[in-house]
Design a protein around this motif. Structure first.
Motif, PDB file in Angstrom:
ATOM      1  N   MET A  69      12.152  10.174   1.386  1.00 17.53           N
ATOM      2  CA  MET A  69      11.521  11.216   2.188  1.00 17.53           C
ATOM      3  C   MET A  69      10.897  10.582   3.421  1.00 17.53           C
ATOM      4  O   MET A  69      10.236   9.559   3.330  1.00 17.53           O
ATOM      5  CB  MET A  69      10.472  11.921   1.343  1.00 17.53           C
ATOM      6  CG  MET A  69       9.792  13.053   2.034  1.00 17.53           C
ATOM      7  SD  MET A  69      10.887  14.474   2.122  1.00 17.53           S
ATOM      8  CE  MET A  69       9.878  15.570   3.055  1.00 17.53           C
ATOM      9  N   GLY A 117      18.436  14.869   4.259  1.00 14.07           N
ATOM     10  CA  GLY A 117      19.061  15.483   3.092  1.00 14.07           C
ATOM     11  C   GLY A 117      20.363  16.196   3.383  1.00 14.07           C
ATOM     12  O   GLY A 117      20.744  17.092   2.641  1.00 14.07           O
ATOM     13  N   GLN A 118      21.052  15.784   4.428  1.00  9.51           N
ATOM     14  CA  GLN A 118      22.343  16.388   4.776  1.00  9.51           C
ATOM     15  C   GLN A 118      23.466  15.397   4.485  1.00  9.51           C
ATOM     16  O   GLN A 118      23.272  14.186   4.562  1.00  9.51           O
ATOM     17  CB  GLN A 118      22.375  16.773   6.257  1.00  9.51           C
ATOM     18  CG  GLN A 118      21.369  17.820   6.641  1.00  9.51           C
ATOM     19  CD  GLN A 118      21.636  19.157   5.965  1.00  9.51           C
ATOM     20  OE1 GLN A 118      22.766  19.571   5.780  1.00  9.51           O
ATOM     21  NE2 GLN A 118      20.562  19.829   5.584  1.00  9.51           N
ATOM     22  N   HIS A 129      10.965  13.734  10.430  1.00  8.92           N
ATOM     23  CA  HIS A 129      11.920  14.705   9.872  1.00  8.92           C
ATOM     24  C   HIS A 129      12.209  15.814  10.887  1.00  8.92           C
ATOM     25  O   HIS A 129      13.361  16.212  11.083  1.00  8.92           O
ATOM     26  CB  HIS A 129      11.340  15.282   8.574  1.00  8.92           C
ATOM     27  CG  HIS A 129      12.299  16.120   7.806  1.00  8.92           C
ATOM     28  ND1 HIS A 129      12.347  17.484   7.918  1.00  8.92           N
ATOM     29  CD2 HIS A 129      13.262  15.776   6.920  1.00  8.92           C
ATOM     30  CE1 HIS A 129      13.284  17.956   7.130  1.00  8.92           C
ATOM     31  NE2 HIS A 129      13.857  16.941   6.507  1.00  8.92           N
TER      32      HIS A 129
END
Length: 88
Positions: free
Chosen positions: A1, A67-68, A7
């Protein structure tokens, strides 16, 4: 993360097209400069200066950080570099 500001910078580029996005089409704000610099130093984002201006792209690590799934061509490219002994 990854951190929320980092992000967010990655998501903005992803939503703008993720690959070879003209700088003028990326909606980063001036207060995002530290996160953008960090994204580039961590090699989540790369850029290339072309005759048509600066273009930004997410790297494979950048896709993973948000997260892709990276595009298939990135995996093929990595495999070929590995087979040819060209490193990362």
């Amino acid at each position: 993360m990854v951190e929320p500001d980092l992000h967010n910078v990655l998501l903005i580029l992803y939503n703008a097209g993720a690959t070879r996005v003209p700088a003028s089409e990326v909606q980063w704000e001036s207060q995002m400069a530290p996160a953008l610099n960090r994204a580039m130093s961590m090699q989540y984002i790369v850029y290339r200066d072309t005759s048509k201006g600066r273009r930004f792209s997410l790297t494979e690590a950048g896709y993973v950080a948000i997260g892709q799934e990276p595009p298939n061509y990135m995996s093929v490219s990595r495999m070929l570099r590995s087979l040819l002994g060209l490193g990362k």
